[in-house]
Design a protein around this motif. Structure first.
Motif, short mmCIF file in Angstrom:
data_model
loop_
_atom_site.label_atom_id
_atom_site.label_comp_id
_atom_site.label_asym_id
_atom_site.label_seq_id
_atom_site.Cartn_x
_atom_site.Cartn_y
_atom_site.Cartn_z
N TRP A 197 39.02 38.48 48.68
CA TRP A 197 38.07 39.39 48.04
C TRP A 197 36.68 39.15 48.63
CZ3 TRP A 197 41.84 36.91 45.00
CH2 TRP A 197 42.77 37.75 44.39
N PRO A 198 36.36 39.76 49.77
CA PRO A 198 35.06 39.52 50.45
C PRO A 198 33.85 39.80 49.56
CG PRO A 198 36.58 40.70 51.88
CD PRO A 198 37.21 40.69 50.53
N ASP A 199 33.99 40.74 48.61
CA ASP A 199 32.87 41.06 47.73
C ASP A 199 32.72 40.06 46.59
OD1 ASP A 199 32.30 43.28 49.25
OD2 ASP A 199 33.57 44.61 48.04
N GLY A 200 33.65 39.11 46.52
CA GLY A 200 33.55 38.08 45.49
C GLY A 200 34.45 38.36 44.30
N HIS A 259 48.35 43.58 41.11
CA HIS A 259 47.66 44.53 40.23
C HIS A 259 46.25 44.03 39.87
CE1 HIS A 259 51.57 46.45 39.88
NE2 HIS A 259 52.09 45.33 39.40
N ASN A 260 45.54 43.60 40.88
CA ASN A 260 44.22 42.99 40.64
C ASN A 260 43.33 43.20 41.86
OD1 ASN A 260 42.31 41.52 39.20
ND2 ASN A 260 43.05 39.55 39.91
N ASP A 261 43.12 44.47 42.21
CA ASP A 261 42.42 44.80 43.44
C ASP A 261 41.00 44.25 43.50
OD1 ASP A 261 44.64 46.11 44.31
OD2 ASP A 261 43.98 48.10 43.62
N SER A 294 42.28 37.20 35.55
CA SER A 294 42.71 35.83 35.86
C SER A 294 44.23 35.72 35.68
CB SER A 294 42.01 34.83 34.93
OG SER A 294 42.34 35.09 33.58
N VAL A 295 44.80 34.71 36.30
CA VAL A 295 46.23 34.47 36.17
C VAL A 295 46.54 34.10 34.71
CG1 VAL A 295 46.08 32.02 36.72
CG2 VAL A 295 48.18 33.25 37.21
#
Length: 484
Positions: free
Chosen positions: A262-265, A275-277, A282-283
């Motif tokens: 996730w480059p945007d953080g 299902h967490n683009d 959280s897991v």
């Protein structure tokens, strides 16, 4: 005039419907928590349909809505609702004449206490049902929801069943040695789960708080020492626990892995993979529990009797608390590390630790400096006092190879090593230290003989003789145990 962009589907869902969610859901007998904006994977609904009395159901719903609005966890809210449901079923079966709060009295409560004792007999659920119902009555009075509730309708501390003595839940050191083994930790096929395990072991967090850690969970004090910052959901407050450089680096490595995905953080340290683009979710703690079970099987972790062990995430919290107490870390420090709200909870670890240590001490074979077996009566009239003396001696007169049997109030008359002291007692757990000490003494005697230091030779010959007697006796004892 430029055309205004049409609202997206998500924006349309967030407009007037947002304000009517509670109005639409409140009248139902089953609340869908997601419809109320409450997201918790552990519980999807709060159920009121089993509360038969309409007057009781109205107050139960009002109490549940108020508790959710204050931020109380859904599990606690559901527990309260179930406590009211149990009370309502009791009234329906045993006291049908109660038609409202005004009809409740102490006699009804005493009958309910007897009913609970017959069904649950001092279990955790027994205490929960009484405690939650008492909170319900207290809240009704505080907020004036029903002025007809008699002031005498309440439970007192004497009404609660005596809390059962909880057995130790800490993992044994034999099991922990396997779990902390670097080769076994390397068998995690998921670096996130491996890090979760390290945090549970080293920090004693609850699993719910661990999986929800934010990405920026490390802070440093004025001296540069690192701390793990987390939200204690049970106490609803932010907490800090000191961590070492190794764990700090492991968390930093996890953040680097997140940056690649996730480059945007990602706002959470352990995002769900599917299902967490945007990395927001959280897991789940349930997913980790299943992975922990599979990891234990891969590592073939077994207890002292060769049986597969059952480990749950909370086991690590109990183990850390017990370990700290065993190392004579002050209870207040342990309380702060585990972020207990009550000193009584931390004292529980101290009691369990003392019980375990005493059991091992009484079972171990003990010998004095002459290698003679020392017998201490664990059941005699002085047993408690003798153990208290021994426990204080461990804390204040710790020796590298045994324990001092001298009362703590008395000064030691022996200027030489404890191996020439008649108050010295030791067990087989110190055999490695005795063997190493014997080697050192032999070296000292050899050097003294070369220099002609007769007095030094005589002093150490006595120590060497005592060591030989001790080692021989303890080795014979170990051999005897191995053959049985």
């Amino acid at each position: 005039m430029p055309e205004q962009p049409s609202a997206t589907a998500s924006e349309r869902r967030r407009t007037p419907r947002q304000t009517s969610r509670w109005d639409a859901e409140y009248g139902k007998d089953v609340w869908r928590l997601r419809e109320l904006g409450v997201k918790d994977r552990r519980l999807a609904r709060i159920i009121f349909e089993d509360i038969g009395q309409s007057w009781l159901k109205v107050l139960a719903k009002r109490w549940a809505r108020w508790r959710l609005a204050t931020g109380l966890g859904v599990i606690s809210v559901s527990s309260g609702t179930r406590a009211i449901m149990h009370f309502g079923q009791f009234l329906e079966d045993v006291a049908p004449s109660v038609q409202g709060m005004a009809d409740l009295n102490r006699e009804v409560l005493e009958r309910y206490l007897a009913h609970l004792h017959a069904r649950f007999a001092g279990t955790v659920k027994h205490r929960m049902l009484i405690g939650q119902l008492n909170l319900f009555f207290t809240t009704i009075r505080q907020h004036g929801w029903d002025d007809s509730l008699p002031s005498a309708v309440m439970f007192f501390s004497e009404d609660f069943p005596k809390e059962a003595i909880r057995q130790p839940r800490a993992l044994s050191e034999a099991v922990m040695a396997q779990l902390e083994n670097s080769d076994n930790l390397a068998k995690w096929n998921n670096p996130s789960y491996e890090l979760i395990t390290q945090i549970l072991m080293g920090c004693g967090l609850r699993i719910t708080d661990t999986v929800r850690l934010p990405t920026d969970c490390i802070v440093h004090d004025g001296e540069g020492a690192p701390y793990l910052r987390y939200l204690n959901h049970k106490m609803k407050r932010e907490a800090l626990v000191p961590i070492d450089a190794e764990l700090t680096e492991a968390i930093t490595a996890q953040r680097r892995r997140l940056q690649e995905r996730w480059p945007d953080g990602a706002p959470v340290l352990f995002p769900r993979v599917t299902h967490n683009d945007d990395g927001q979710e959280s897991v789940g703690d349930g997913a980790y529990r299943k992975a922990l079970h599979r990891w234990l099987k891969r590592c073939d972790v077994r207890d002292e009797h060769g049986q597969p062990v059952r480990v749950v995430p909370h086991s690590f919290r109990h183990t850390l608390g017990t370990r700290l107490i065993n190392r004579d870390v002050p209870q207040e420090v342990v309380r702060r590390i585990l972020d207990h709200d009550s000193h009584a909870m931390t004292a529980h670890y101290a009691r369990l630790s003392d019980t375990t240590i005493r059991r091992h001490w009484e079972a171990a074979k003990k010998v004095n400096i002459k290698g003679e077996t020392v017998t201490l009566d664990p059941d005699g009239p002085l047993a408690e006092a003798a153990w208290a003396k021994q426990r204080v001696g461990r804390a204040t007169q710790a020796l590298p190879n045994g324990f001092c049997g001298l009362p703590v109030q008395k000064s030691c008359p022996h200027a030489n090593a404890c191996l020439s002291c008649p108050m010295f007692i030791t067990t087989s757990e110190f055999l490695p230290e005795h063997r190493q000490h014997r080697q050192q003494v032999v070296q000292i005697i050899t050097a003294a003989e070369a220099r002609g230091q007769q007095r030094l030779i005589e002093m150490n010959q006595q120590v060497l003789g005592n060591l030989d007697q001790i080692i021989t006796t303890l080795e014979n004892d170990e051999d005897g145990e191995a053959s049985t």
